[in-house]
Write a protein that holds these residues in place. Structure first.
Motif, PDB file in Angstrom:
ATOM      1  N   LYS A 193       0.822  -1.213   0.000  1.00  0.00           N
ATOM      2  CA  LYS A 193       0.000   0.000   0.000  1.00  0.00           C
ATOM      3  C   LYS A 193       0.855   1.261   0.000  1.00  0.00           C
ATOM      4  O   LYS A 193       0.426   2.316  -0.489  1.00  0.00           O
ATOM      5  N   ASN A 194       2.084   1.153   0.508  1.00  0.00           N
ATOM      6  CA  ASN A 194       2.941   2.327   0.656  1.00  0.00           C
ATOM      7  C   ASN A 194       4.250   2.192  -0.115  1.00  0.00           C
ATOM      8  O   ASN A 194       5.265   2.758   0.275  1.00  0.00           O
ATOM      9  N   ILE A 195       4.210   1.445  -1.229  1.00  0.00           N
ATOM     10  CA  ILE A 195       5.438   1.172  -1.969  1.00  0.00           C
ATOM     11  C   ILE A 195       6.065   2.433  -2.539  1.00  0.00           C
ATOM     12  O   ILE A 195       7.266   2.470  -2.830  1.00  0.00           O
ATOM     13  N   ASP A 196       5.298   3.506  -2.689  1.00  0.00           N
ATOM     14  CA  ASP A 196       5.835   4.757  -3.209  1.00  0.00           C
ATOM     15  C   ASP A 196       6.513   5.601  -2.133  1.00  0.00           C
ATOM     16  O   ASP A 196       7.114   6.626  -2.431  1.00  0.00           O
ATOM     17  N   LYS A 197       6.439   5.158  -0.881  1.00  0.00           N
ATOM     18  CA  LYS A 197       7.004   5.916   0.230  1.00  0.00           C
ATOM     19  C   LYS A 197       8.333   5.306   0.689  1.00  0.00           C
ATOM     20  O   LYS A 197       8.696   4.194   0.311  1.00  0.00           O
ATOM     21  N   THR A 198       9.047   6.048   1.512  1.00  0.00           N
ATOM     22  CA  THR A 198      10.254   5.510   2.134  1.00  0.00           C
ATOM     23  C   THR A 198       9.859   4.493   3.184  1.00  0.00           C
ATOM     24  O   THR A 198       9.043   4.786   4.074  1.00  0.00           O
ATOM     25  N   LEU A 199      10.394   3.308   3.085  1.00  0.00           N
ATOM     26  CA  LEU A 199      10.065   2.226   4.017  1.00  0.00           C
ATOM     27  C   LEU A 199      11.339   1.751   4.694  1.00  0.00           C
ATOM     28  O   LEU A 199      12.369   1.582   4.042  1.00  0.00           O
ATOM     29  N   ASN A 200      11.255   1.528   5.987  1.00  0.00           N
ATOM     30  CA  ASN A 200      12.424   1.037   6.702  1.00  0.00           C
ATOM     31  C   ASN A 200      12.022  -0.027   7.707  1.00  0.00           C
ATOM     32  O   ASN A 200      10.841  -0.235   7.999  1.00  0.00           O
ATOM     33  N   ILE A 201      13.039  -0.703   8.237  1.00  0.00           N
ATOM     34  CA  ILE A 201      12.803  -1.827   9.134  1.00  0.00           C
ATOM     35  C   ILE A 201      12.080  -1.381  10.404  1.00  0.00           C
ATOM     36  O   ILE A 201      11.165  -2.059  10.887  1.00  0.00           O
ATOM     37  N   ASN A 202      12.471  -0.232  10.947  1.00  0.00           N
ATOM     38  CA  ASN A 202      11.867   0.225  12.196  1.00  0.00           C
ATOM     39  C   ASN A 202      10.367   0.455  12.057  1.00  0.00           C
ATOM     40  O   ASN A 202       9.591   0.114  12.955  1.00  0.00           O
ATOM     41  N   GLN A 203       9.949   1.023  10.918  1.00  0.00           N
ATOM     42  CA  GLN A 203       8.517   1.214  10.659  1.00  0.00           C
ATOM     43  C   GLN A 203       7.777  -0.114  10.727  1.00  0.00           C
ATOM     44  O   GLN A 203       6.734  -0.248  11.376  1.00  0.00           O
ATOM     45  N   LEU A 204       8.320  -1.090  10.006  1.00  0.00           N
ATOM     46  CA  LEU A 204       7.639  -2.372   9.864  1.00  0.00           C
ATOM     47  C   LEU A 204       7.657  -3.169  11.159  1.00  0.00           C
ATOM     48  O   LEU A 204       6.665  -3.803  11.518  1.00  0.00           O
ATOM     49  N   SER A 205       8.778  -3.148  11.859  1.00  0.00           N
ATOM     50  CA  SER A 205       8.848  -3.892  13.122  1.00  0.00           C
ATOM     51  C   SER A 205       7.917  -3.283  14.166  1.00  0.00           C
ATOM     52  O   SER A 205       7.269  -4.013  14.931  1.00  0.00           O
ATOM     53  N   SER A 206       7.819  -1.943  14.162  1.00  0.00           N
ATOM     54  CA  SER A 206       6.901  -1.282  15.097  1.00  0.00           C
ATOM     55  C   SER A 206       5.457  -1.640  14.772  1.00  0.00           C
ATOM     56  O   SER A 206       4.632  -1.842  15.675  1.00  0.00           O
ATOM     57  N   LEU A 207       5.160  -1.716  13.478  1.00  0.00           N
ATOM     58  CA  LEU A 207       3.817  -2.086  13.044  1.00  0.00           C
ATOM     59  C   LEU A 207       3.436  -3.466  13.559  1.00  0.00           C
ATOM     60  O   LEU A 207       2.270  -3.726  13.886  1.00  0.00           O
ATOM     61  N   CYS A 208       4.435  -4.339  13.639  1.00  0.00           N
ATOM     62  CA  CYS A 208       4.203  -5.721  14.058  1.00  0.00           C
ATOM     63  C   CYS A 208       4.458  -5.941  15.555  1.00  0.00           C
ATOM     64  O   CYS A 208       4.363  -7.076  16.030  1.00  0.00           O
ATOM     65  N   PHE A 209       4.818  -4.858  16.274  1.00  0.00           N
ATOM     66  CA  PHE A 209       5.112  -4.933  17.702  1.00  0.00           C
ATOM     67  C   PHE A 209       6.230  -5.934  17.980  1.00  0.00           C
ATOM     68  O   PHE A 209       6.152  -6.770  18.888  1.00  0.00           O
ATOM     69  N   LEU A 210       7.290  -5.833  17.149  1.00  0.00           N
ATOM     70  CA  LEU A 210       8.460  -6.687  17.283  1.00  0.00           C
ATOM     71  C   LEU A 210       9.715  -5.832  17.317  1.00  0.00           C
ATOM     72  O   LEU A 210       9.715  -4.685  16.862  1.00  0.00           O
TER      73      LEU A 210
END
Length: 286
Positions: A193-210
């Motif tokens: 959904k956000n492939i046009d944005k800057t994505l990083n590990i911290n964003q994704l891990s926070s999203l997953c509560f990991l």
């Protein structure tokens, strides 16, 4: 298979019957649509990343979108060709979840389906067989819009035939990924959904509560690649589509996908596709 809803949103681009005499030779083809061939007679070869395949009569052949390949033909060759576009969404495609066979034997029903598809979609043949002539934004958008001109019942029949022909390859398909962890599914949906944005590990891990390390290990276990490898692959696939469809410069496309460093974008594009964005845009990819 993931728990996501299966998605097969096929749109017919082209269908036709072609007879070649040592004139079906094209190198480094890579397009944003899937190719399906029914070989009627003669012989030719297709070179794919995993090897060379002899195209022989009474067989169907499938080449997924964004697959780099080349054609070799040194004699008589007769085939029916079908070009299929699958709309990109933030849901998961079966094409992404499975490793499909390249070749399956045809049945009498398959032959009837191909001929019926051509019958109800007249004037969808290629005017020229050189991929650089038809694999461009103007032609792609024109072919997509042609479907809207069909009566509704023929659009439904067209989609049904495409799915029936595609289903022939599912019998011997192997599961590519089986995502069982809902946290990774959540991350995958967010990436798409956000492939046009800057994505990083911290964003994704926070999203997953990991923690970052836990997320990376879990993602690699489920997806057989790192999160950044997956993100980069999806960004470059979107860039390929944008180069075909959108009237944008390479720099604009890179910025629209949140690449601040153009040199890095060019290097990443070539590492993944084997070609530079400039070569792709000029048509050298086809």
């Amino acid at each position: 298979m993931t728990k996501e809803k299966e998605c097969l949103n096929f749109t017919l681009l082209n269908i036709g019957h072609a007879i070649h005499n040592a004139d079906w030779n094209w190198s480094n083809v890579s397009s944003p649509f899937t190719r399906l061939y029914w070989v009627e007679g003669g012989n030719a070869k297709i070179v794919l990343p995993d090897g060379t395949y002899n195209l022989t009569p009474c067989h169907l052949y499938l080449i997924p979108s964004f697959t780099l390949h080349s054609y070799v033909c040194d004699g008589y060759f007769s085939l029916y060709y079908i070009h299929i576009y699958e709309e990109q969404t933030d849901t998961f495609s079966i094409l992404e979840q499975l490793n499909l066979p390249v070749e399956v034997e045809t049945t009498d029903v398959d032959v009837q389906l191909v001929k019926r598809l051509l019958e109800i979609n007249p004037n969808r043949e290629l005017m020229r067989y050189d991929p650089s002539f038809y694999d461009n934004s103007q032609t792609l958008m024109k072919n997509i819009s042609e479907n809207a001109q069909l009566p509704y019942y023929l659009r439904i029949e067209t989609k049904g035939i495409l799915q029936q022909l595609f289903s022939r390859f599912l019998k011997k398909a192997e599961l590519r990924i089986e995502v069982t962890d809902n946290r990774i599914l959540k991350a995958l949906r967010y990436i798409r959904k956000n492939i046009d944005k800057t994505l990083n590990i911290n964003q994704l891990s926070s999203l997953c509560f990991l923690t970052d390390d836990h997320f990376i290990r879990l993602f690699k276990k489920e997806m057989k690649c790192t999160p950044m490898q997956y993100i980069n692959q999806k960004k470059i696939e979107r860039a390929q589509m944008m180069l075909i469809i959108d009237n944008l410069t390479i720099k604009e496309i890179a910025y629209n996908l949140s690449f601040d460093n153009i040199s890095y974008f060019n290097k990443l594009f070539k590492n993944i596709t084997g070609l530079t964005p400039g070569e792709y845009k000029k048509g050298l990819h086809i």
